[in-house]
Design a protein around this motif. Structure first.
Motif: not given
Length: 205
Positions: A93, A99, A106, A108, A127, A145-147, A163
């Protein structure tokens, strides 16, 4: 006697003029010191703070006829100019978004309930800390934003999804919005001083 009086009058007038001239000289010197102090104070201020305060490419500060100037550069969270794609697949990312510089801004989340209230004029970057599969109860404007696995129903998501997990599906309630991305560029932006760009100008310039 008359001559003596005349001489004394001349002496007193000369002395008075001397005192007046000295006061004027002292006043000019005081103004000079004050201007120099203000100039030195400004020159020693944190340049990044000045850039972030004025949010301009060129800053000019007039200090009693002397102009202290410096140049700044705007740096947004986007490392790569954003496209009109609503979904971005990434391996790292940090290649796309800065970031690290915006950690305090940001948010979470662990569920859709943690999403902040947003709008087109006030989008957010969030995130996801774990897989999410749920129903949006209100529209979300911004970047997520994600994993992990991410899927939503209900209301719409306007902005961009970044992603590292394969979340690309046509049925997702996700829509690119130019205004949202433009306002993210404004909200998540830092103005930074360009090194060695400070200089002095005359007022007429």
């Amino acid at each position: 006697m008359l001559l003596l009086v005349s001489i004394l009058v001349v002496i007193f007038i000369a002395k008075d003029n001397l005192i007046r001239t000295e006061k004027i000289t002292q006043n000019y010197y005081h103004q000079y010191l004050k201007r120099k102090f203000n100039l030195m104070k400004t020159r020693h201020q944190d340049k990044n703070t000045l850039c972030q305060f004025y949010k301009k490419e060129e800053i000019k500060i007039n200090i009693s006829g002397q102009i202290f100037a410096l140049f700044c550069k705007k740096k947004t969270i986007f490392k790569i100019k954003p496209t009109t794609k609503k979904y971005i697949s990434f391996n790292n990312i940090h290649q796309y978004l800065d970031i690290a510089s915006y950690q305090n801004s940001i948010i979470y989340i662990q569920s859709l309930a943690d999403l902040p209230k947003t709008s087109r004029s006030n989008p957010s970057i969030v995130i996801a800390m774990n897989p999410i599969d749920g129903k949006l109860t209100r529209n979300f404007y911004g970047i997520l934003i994600t994993n992990y696995f991410f899927d939503i129903t209900g209301k719409k998501f306007y902005g961009k999804l970044y992603s590292s997990y394969d979340n690309q599906r046509e049925e997702r309630n996700l829509s690119y919005n130019k205004t949202v991305i433009k306002n993210i560029q404004k909200k998540y932006a830092l103005w930074r001083y360009i090194p060695h760009s400070q200089h002095l100008l005359h007022e007429k310039e």
